[in-house]
Design a protein around this motif. Structure first.
Motif, short mmCIF file in Angstrom:
data_model
loop_
_atom_site.label_atom_id
_atom_site.label_comp_id
_atom_site.label_asym_id
_atom_site.label_seq_id
_atom_site.Cartn_x
_atom_site.Cartn_y
_atom_site.Cartn_z
N ALA A 148 -26.75 -10.82 -39.01
CA ALA A 148 -26.43 -9.28 -38.90
C ALA A 148 -27.01 -8.67 -40.21
N THR A 149 -26.76 -9.24 -41.13
CA THR A 149 -27.05 -8.19 -42.58
C THR A 149 -28.53 -8.60 -42.62
N ILE A 150 -29.25 -9.52 -42.47
CA ILE A 150 -30.62 -9.77 -42.63
C ILE A 150 -31.38 -8.88 -41.76
N ILE A 151 -30.97 -8.83 -40.21
CA ILE A 151 -31.52 -8.02 -39.26
C ILE A 151 -31.31 -6.35 -39.54
N TYR B 87 -25.28 4.62 -33.12
CA TYR B 87 -23.92 4.96 -33.25
C TYR B 87 -23.12 4.72 -31.93
N ILE B 88 -23.78 4.53 -30.70
CA ILE B 88 -23.24 4.30 -29.54
C ILE B 88 -22.37 2.95 -29.51
N PRO B 89 -22.79 1.77 -29.89
CA PRO B 89 -22.07 0.52 -30.09
C PRO B 89 -20.83 0.67 -30.66
N VAL B 90 -20.71 1.55 -31.88
CA VAL B 90 -19.76 1.81 -32.88
C VAL B 90 -18.40 2.70 -31.96
N HIS C 99 -21.30 -11.59 -31.42
CA HIS C 99 -20.82 -11.08 -32.90
C HIS C 99 -22.11 -10.49 -33.61
N ILE C 100 -23.11 -11.11 -33.58
CA ILE C 100 -24.36 -10.45 -34.03
C ILE C 100 -24.75 -9.27 -33.68
N THR C 101 -24.53 -8.98 -32.19
CA THR C 101 -24.85 -7.88 -31.74
C THR C 101 -23.86 -6.63 -32.03
N PHE C 102 -22.51 -6.85 -32.12
CA PHE C 102 -21.86 -6.09 -32.36
C PHE C 102 -21.57 -5.71 -33.80
N ASN C 103 -22.00 -6.44 -34.67
CA ASN C 103 -22.17 -6.60 -36.38
C ASN C 103 -23.28 -5.54 -36.63
N LEU C 104 -24.43 -5.60 -35.98
CA LEU C 104 -25.44 -5.16 -36.30
C LEU C 104 -25.15 -3.34 -36.65
N PRO C 105 -24.71 -2.65 -35.97
CA PRO C 105 -24.66 -1.09 -36.46
C PRO C 105 -23.81 -0.94 -37.48
N TYR C 106 -22.87 -1.70 -37.91
CA TYR C 106 -22.09 -1.59 -38.90
C TYR C 106 -22.96 -1.96 -40.27
N VAL C 107 -23.81 -3.01 -40.23
CA VAL C 107 -24.58 -3.33 -41.53
C VAL C 107 -25.79 -2.15 -41.33
N ILE C 108 -26.26 -1.83 -40.45
CA ILE C 108 -27.11 -0.50 -40.71
C ILE C 108 -26.54 0.91 -41.34
N LEU C 109 -25.31 0.83 -40.96
CA LEU C 109 -24.62 2.26 -41.21
C LEU C 109 -24.22 2.17 -42.71
N SER C 110 -24.15 0.65 -43.16
CA SER C 110 -23.64 0.66 -44.44
C SER C 110 -24.81 0.48 -45.56
N VAL C 111 -26.05 0.18 -45.10
CA VAL C 111 -27.21 -0.09 -45.82
C VAL C 111 -27.93 1.56 -46.12
N LEU C 112 -27.93 2.29 -44.88
CA LEU C 112 -28.60 3.34 -44.83
C LEU C 112 -28.26 4.45 -46.12
#
Length: 265
Positions: free
Chosen positions: A73-76, A100-103, A134-147
């Motif tokens: 999830a971090t890489i993607i 934001y929708i999955p969050v 788990h990869i799917t629901f973790n992705l938005p949190y990684v994106i929102l942390s890096v942005l």
């Protein structure tokens, strides 16, 4: 007087947050199974914990799923965040709303949707389906942390690296990634803890014979809290706490080194 009130208020908040965890840790060393009476200090529940094959198997599944899903999830998510950051305003707004929708979406809806998707595509439910979920629901949190780190980044750094002869890939690796690394580490830690903590999505997307700690704890809690669960929760809490301390020390060290290099210049 005002400072004293502020400190008391902050202390009460932290006490409210951490008192249950402290009680759990204390009773993990209780010789009795009772949750109300202290009968003496013991390490027996920790020994019993490591002898329990069901819990050890669930712990293995949880750690493997959490590590793999958080790394993937971090890489993607980091790649996606860089792509979103470079989008035009209208496209960025659209993609961010989708992110934001999955969050904000309830976990039960996400878990049920993923289960129906796997069943519809005849994808076998098991360890791999659990990893994908788990990869799917973790992705938005990684994106929102890096942005946010990308927004703080000086745009001229990347362009300067290109002007000095670096390829786009080399520029991202040597210039962009070190600058946004705190956001990447935060996203990975958040993904790891969310994966370890998750119950609902794991419950819907796992198959027979594959259990995580949250599922095992839920099934055991229905029959009454076992002291082995207190011991297990204590070890998980201390592991995450140690990980956070190491990351904070590393981040502080990098910040101090950066300041020194800036002063030299």
């Amino acid at each position: 007087m005002v400072k004293l009130l502020k400190r008391c208020y902050a202390a009460l908040i932290y006490l409210f947050l951490y008192a249950p965890i402290l009680i759990l840790i204390i009773f993990s060393f209780n010789a009795s199974k009772s949750r109300a009476n202290w009968s003496g200090f013991t390490l027996n529940w920790y020994l019993e914990l490591f002898k329990d094959r069901q819990i050890m198997k669930a712990l293995y599944n949880t750690v493997v799923i959490a590590l793999l899903s958080s790394v993937m999830a971090t890489i993607i998510g980091t790649t996606a965040a860089i792509g979103i950051h470079n989008m035009k305003k209208l496209k960025k707004k659209l993609v961010m709303n989708l992110t934001y929708i999955p969050v904000v979406n309830p976990d039960i809806v996400t878990g049920l949707s993923l289960m129906l998707l796997f069943v519809f595509t005849k994808f076998p439910l098991g360890l791999f389906s659990l990893l994908l979920a788990h990869i799917t629901f973790n992705l938005p949190y990684v994106i929102l942390s890096v942005l946010p780190k990308l927004k703080q980044l000086d745009k001229n750094l990347y362009e300067a690296a290109l002007d000095l002869g670096a390829s786009p890939l080399h520029a991202y690796h040597k210039v962009i990634l070190p600058e946004i690394m705190p956001g990447i580490i935060t996203g990975m830690l958040l993904a790891f803890t969310l994966s370890v903590d998750d119950f609902v999505i794991s419950f819907f997307t796992t198959g027979s014979g594959v259990s995580t700690l949250s599922i095992i704890i839920y099934s055991m809690a229905r029959r009454g809290i076992n002291p082995k669960i207190n011991a297990l929760s204590t070890l998980l809490f201390l592991t995450v706490l140690l990980l956070l301390i190491i990351v904070n020390l590393r981040t502080s060290g990098n910040g101090a080194n950066k300041k020194r290099s800036d002063l030299k210049w």
